[in-house]
Write a protein that holds these residues in place. Structure first.
Motif, PDB file in Angstrom:
ATOM      1  N   THR A   1       9.024   6.209 -11.604  1.00  0.00           N
ATOM      2  CA  THR A   1       7.700   5.706 -11.941  1.00  0.00           C
ATOM      3  C   THR A   1       7.767   4.229 -12.303  1.00  0.00           C
ATOM      4  OG1 THR A   1       6.901   7.864 -12.702  1.00  0.00           O
ATOM      5  CG2 THR A   1       5.784   5.908 -13.565  1.00  0.00           C
ATOM      6  N   ALA A   2       6.970   3.420 -11.622  1.00  0.00           N
ATOM      7  CA  ALA A   2       6.979   1.969 -11.823  1.00  0.00           C
ATOM      8  C   ALA A   2       5.927   1.341 -10.916  1.00  0.00           C
ATOM      9  CB  ALA A   2       8.353   1.394 -11.494  1.00  0.00           C
ATOM     10  N   VAL A   3       5.715   0.059 -11.135  1.00  0.00           N
ATOM     11  CA  VAL A   3       4.976  -0.731 -10.154  1.00  0.00           C
ATOM     12  C   VAL A   3       5.996  -1.277  -9.164  1.00  0.00           C
ATOM     13  CG1 VAL A   3       3.488  -2.720  -9.755  1.00  0.00           C
ATOM     14  CG2 VAL A   3       3.207  -1.345 -11.825  1.00  0.00           C
ATOM     15  N   TYR A   4       5.743  -1.071  -7.902  1.00  0.00           N
ATOM     16  CA  TYR A   4       6.657  -1.491  -6.845  1.00  0.00           C
ATOM     17  C   TYR A   4       6.114  -2.760  -6.187  1.00  0.00           C
ATOM     18  CZ  TYR A   4       9.441   2.716  -7.237  1.00  0.00           C
ATOM     19  OH  TYR A   4      10.284   3.705  -7.704  1.00  0.00           O
ATOM     20  N   TYR A   5       6.991  -3.748  -6.078  1.00  0.00           N
ATOM     21  CA  TYR A   5       6.616  -5.051  -5.542  1.00  0.00           C
ATOM     22  C   TYR A   5       7.398  -5.357  -4.267  1.00  0.00           C
ATOM     23  CZ  TYR A   5       4.659  -5.923 -10.191  1.00  0.00           C
ATOM     24  OH  TYR A   5       3.946  -5.849 -11.353  1.00  0.00           O
ATOM     25  N   CYS A   6       6.705  -5.927  -3.325  1.00  0.00           N
ATOM     26  CA  CYS A   6       7.318  -6.412  -2.093  1.00  0.00           C
ATOM     27  C   CYS A   6       7.702  -7.881  -2.281  1.00  0.00           C
ATOM     28  CB  CYS A   6       6.297  -6.260  -0.968  1.00  0.00           C
ATOM     29  SG  CYS A   6       6.808  -6.885   0.637  1.00  0.00           S
ATOM     30  N   ASN A   7       8.838  -8.246  -1.738  1.00  0.00           N
ATOM     31  CA  ASN A   7       9.313  -9.624  -1.825  1.00  0.00           C
ATOM     32  C   ASN A   7       9.764 -10.110  -0.455  1.00  0.00           C
ATOM     33  OD1 ASN A   7      12.103 -11.312  -2.133  1.00  0.00           O
ATOM     34  ND2 ASN A   7      10.601 -11.948  -3.653  1.00  0.00           N
TER      35      ASN A   7
ATOM     36  N   GLY B   1       8.714  15.149  -4.621  1.00  0.00           N
ATOM     37  CA  GLY B   1       7.851  14.766  -3.516  1.00  0.00           C
ATOM     38  C   GLY B   1       8.272  13.467  -2.862  1.00  0.00           C
ATOM     39  N   SER B   2       7.436  13.017  -1.933  1.00  0.00           N
ATOM     40  CA  SER B   2       7.735  11.825  -1.144  1.00  0.00           C
ATOM     41  C   SER B   2       6.532  10.896  -1.083  1.00  0.00           C
ATOM     42  CB  SER B   2       8.121  12.220   0.284  1.00  0.00           C
ATOM     43  OG  SER B   2       9.269  13.034   0.304  1.00  0.00           O
ATOM     44  N   LEU B   3       6.837   9.626  -0.926  1.00  0.00           N
ATOM     45  CA  LEU B   3       5.821   8.608  -0.666  1.00  0.00           C
ATOM     46  C   LEU B   3       6.403   7.584   0.291  1.00  0.00           C
ATOM     47  CD1 LEU B   3       4.292   7.763  -4.180  1.00  0.00           C
ATOM     48  CD2 LEU B   3       3.098   8.869  -2.282  1.00  0.00           C
ATOM     49  N   ARG B   4       5.529   6.927   1.025  1.00  0.00           N
ATOM     50  CA  ARG B   4       5.934   5.840   1.901  1.00  0.00           C
ATOM     51  C   ARG B   4       5.125   4.608   1.553  1.00  0.00           C
ATOM     52  NH1 ARG B   4       4.820   4.712   8.266  1.00  0.00           N
ATOM     53  NH2 ARG B   4       6.853   3.834   8.830  1.00  0.00           N
ATOM     54  N   LEU B   5       5.821   3.587   1.093  1.00  0.00           N
ATOM     55  CA  LEU B   5       5.179   2.320   0.787  1.00  0.00           C
ATOM     56  C   LEU B   5       5.232   1.407   1.999  1.00  0.00           C
ATOM     57  CD1 LEU B   5       6.615   1.556  -2.766  1.00  0.00           C
ATOM     58  CD2 LEU B   5       4.652   2.971  -2.135  1.00  0.00           C
TER      59      LEU B   5
ATOM     60  N   SER C   1       0.844  -1.181   0.000  1.00  0.00           N
ATOM     61  CA  SER C   1       0.000   0.000   0.000  1.00  0.00           C
ATOM     62  C   SER C   1       0.881   1.233   0.000  1.00  0.00           C
ATOM     63  CB  SER C   1      -0.941   0.010   1.203  1.00  0.00           C
ATOM     64  OG  SER C   1      -0.205   0.004   2.408  1.00  0.00           O
ATOM     65  N   GLY C   2       0.272   2.380  -0.293  1.00  0.00           N
ATOM     66  CA  GLY C   2       0.993   3.638  -0.209  1.00  0.00           C
ATOM     67  C   GLY C   2       1.403   4.232  -1.541  1.00  0.00           C
ATOM     68  N   GLY C   3       1.167   3.514  -2.625  1.00  0.00           N
ATOM     69  CA  GLY C   3       1.512   4.066  -3.928  1.00  0.00           C
ATOM     70  C   GLY C   3       0.568   5.188  -4.313  1.00  0.00           C
TER      71      GLY C   3
ATOM     72  N   TYR D   1       8.774  -1.285   5.109  1.00  0.00           N
ATOM     73  CA  TYR D   1       8.454   0.034   4.561  1.00  0.00           C
ATOM     74  C   TYR D   1       9.513   0.465   3.555  1.00  0.00           C
ATOM     75  CZ  TYR D   1       5.686   0.098   8.861  1.00  0.00           C
ATOM     76  OH  TYR D   1       4.817  -0.224   9.878  1.00  0.00           O
ATOM     77  N   LEU D   2       9.103   1.338   2.664  1.00  0.00           N
ATOM     78  CA  LEU D   2      10.045   2.007   1.776  1.00  0.00           C
ATOM     79  C   LEU D   2       9.697   3.483   1.774  1.00  0.00           C
ATOM     80  CD1 LEU D   2      12.445   1.553  -0.180  1.00  0.00           C
ATOM     81  CD2 LEU D   2      10.762   1.568  -2.045  1.00  0.00           C
ATOM     82  N   GLU D   3      10.548   4.264   2.400  1.00  0.00           N
ATOM     83  CA  GLU D   3      10.395   5.709   2.415  1.00  0.00           C
ATOM     84  C   GLU D   3      11.109   6.255   1.191  1.00  0.00           C
ATOM     85  OE1 GLU D   3       8.767   7.306   5.079  1.00  0.00           O
ATOM     86  OE2 GLU D   3       8.824   9.134   3.891  1.00  0.00           O
TER      87      GLU D   3
END
Length: 119
Positions: A90-96, A16-20, A7-9, A79-81
């Motif tokens: 810009t991309a789709v970010y995946y958790c592994n 700017g900033s985002l936190r996944l 979540s968080g995208g 998390y990814l700050e």
């Protein structure tokens, strides 16, 4: 059943900033190395950041100094700050999640969350 839920995208302007966040279930979270990958259209999936079960971190050169990976074992969440975002992020970010046993490896992926950085 193993689940990794990112979540968080979203859409953010350059700079700017985002936190996944990635919430894990069905695994012994504290024993897993956790990573974030990303895949842009037409590109291969690439490693962005990783954190071992012991807390050691490594980053892709393209995000060093801008992104920070962290984990909360009590919440089974990684998390990814992301700061100073660029359009090329810009991309789709995946958790592994990855667990290396004595003679096997368990490897799990989330469904991905879209990050779009506008210029």
């Amino acid at each position: 059943q193993v689940q990794l839920v990112e979540s968080g995208g979203g859409l953010v302007q350059a700079g700017g900033s985002l936190r996944l966040s990635c919430a894990a279930s069905g695994i012994i979270f504290s024993l897993n190395a956790m990573s974030w990958y990303r895949q842009a259209p037409g590109n291969q999936r690439e490693l962005v950041a990783a954190i071992t079960s012991g807390g050691m971190r490594n980053y892709a050169d393209s995000v060093k100094g801008r992104f920070t990976i962290s984990r909360d074992n009590a919440k089974n969440t990684v998390y990814l700050e992301m700061n100073s975002l660029k359009p090329e992020d810009t991309a789709v970010y995946y958790c592994n999640a990855r667990y290396t046993g004595r003679d096997y490896v368990d490897n799990y992926w989330g469904q991905g969350t879209q990050v779009t950085v506008s210029s």
